[in-house]
Design a protein around this motif. Structure first.
Motif, PDB file in Angstrom:
ATOM      1  N   HIS A 238     -49.121  30.625  27.341  1.00 57.50           N
ATOM      2  CA  HIS A 238     -49.243  31.364  28.601  1.00 57.50           C
ATOM      3  C   HIS A 238     -48.894  32.825  28.367  1.00 57.50           C
ATOM      4  CE1 HIS A 238     -48.092  27.228  30.041  1.00 57.50           C
ATOM      5  NE2 HIS A 238     -49.226  27.427  30.661  1.00 57.50           N
TER       6      HIS A 238
ATOM      7  N   VAL B 220     -50.830  31.761  33.304  1.00 56.61           N
ATOM      8  CA  VAL B 220     -49.364  31.808  33.363  1.00 56.61           C
ATOM      9  C   VAL B 220     -48.846  30.395  33.561  1.00 56.61           C
ATOM     10  CG1 VAL B 220     -49.233  34.173  34.252  1.00 56.61           C
ATOM     11  CG2 VAL B 220     -49.355  32.269  35.850  1.00 56.61           C
TER      12      VAL B 220
ATOM     13  N   THR C 250     -44.299  30.705  37.341  1.00 57.74           N
ATOM     14  CA  THR C 250     -44.748  32.077  37.571  1.00 57.74           C
ATOM     15  C   THR C 250     -45.872  32.098  38.595  1.00 57.74           C
ATOM     16  OG1 THR C 250     -44.134  32.738  35.333  1.00 57.74           O
ATOM     17  CG2 THR C 250     -45.732  34.134  36.483  1.00 57.74           C
TER      18      THR C 250
ATOM     19  N   ARG D 103     -46.103  42.518  31.010  1.00 57.14           N
ATOM     20  CA  ARG D 103     -46.718  41.693  29.970  1.00 57.14           C
ATOM     21  C   ARG D 103     -46.612  42.470  28.680  1.00 57.14           C
ATOM     22  NH1 ARG D 103     -51.909  41.163  29.917  1.00 57.14           N
ATOM     23  NH2 ARG D 103     -51.965  39.084  29.095  1.00 57.14           N
TER      24      ARG D 103
END
Length: 132
Positions: A3, A67, A71, A89
């Motif tokens: 992810h 994700v 999240t 990120r």
């Protein structure tokens, strides 16, 4: 299954000019690139004030989820309450939203929610989109 790591950021930890200047978000690629559209926020009156800021649609699940489930849940909860999840990120800022891709309306809504989160009026934010 890998992810995208998305670390929450408090909007008040972002640069002050995001709340005090006219701001333009510029897409680096077309909106049809999928669940991730890379871009940058720039102060309209001072192009040296710039921060990378991507748009991330968190509901894409094929070939792998974008994700993790916790999240994704936080993103949906924030959106339901009129907010946008601001995260990081890697070294890139990201606005995480529900959905699998982006259209102009969703881009503008996400930017409007970011503006409110940093104490700016949404009409001080603009978007420069790319076709394709």
């Amino acid at each position: 299954m890998q992810h995208a790591a998305l670390t929450d950021i408090d909007p008040f930890d972002l640069p002050e000019w995001l709340g005090t200047s006219d701001v333009v978000w510029r897409a680096d690629a077309g909106l049809r690139t999928g669940h991730l559209v890379e871009g940058r926020l720039t102060a309209a009156d001072d192009p040296a004030q710039e921060i990378v800021c991507d748009l991330l649609a968190v509901d894409e699940a094929y070939p792998a989820p974008v994700v993790d489930d916790p999240t994704r849940l936080r993103v949906h909860q924030a959106w339901r309450h009129g907010q946008v999840m601001v995260g990081e990120r890697g070294s890139r800022l990201a606005l995480a939203v529900p959905g699998t891709g982006f259209g102009p309306e969703l881009v503008l809504e996400a930017l409007g929610r970011l503006a409110r989160a940093v104490g700016a009026r949404p009409e001080r934010y603009a978007a420069l989109l790319r076709l394709g």
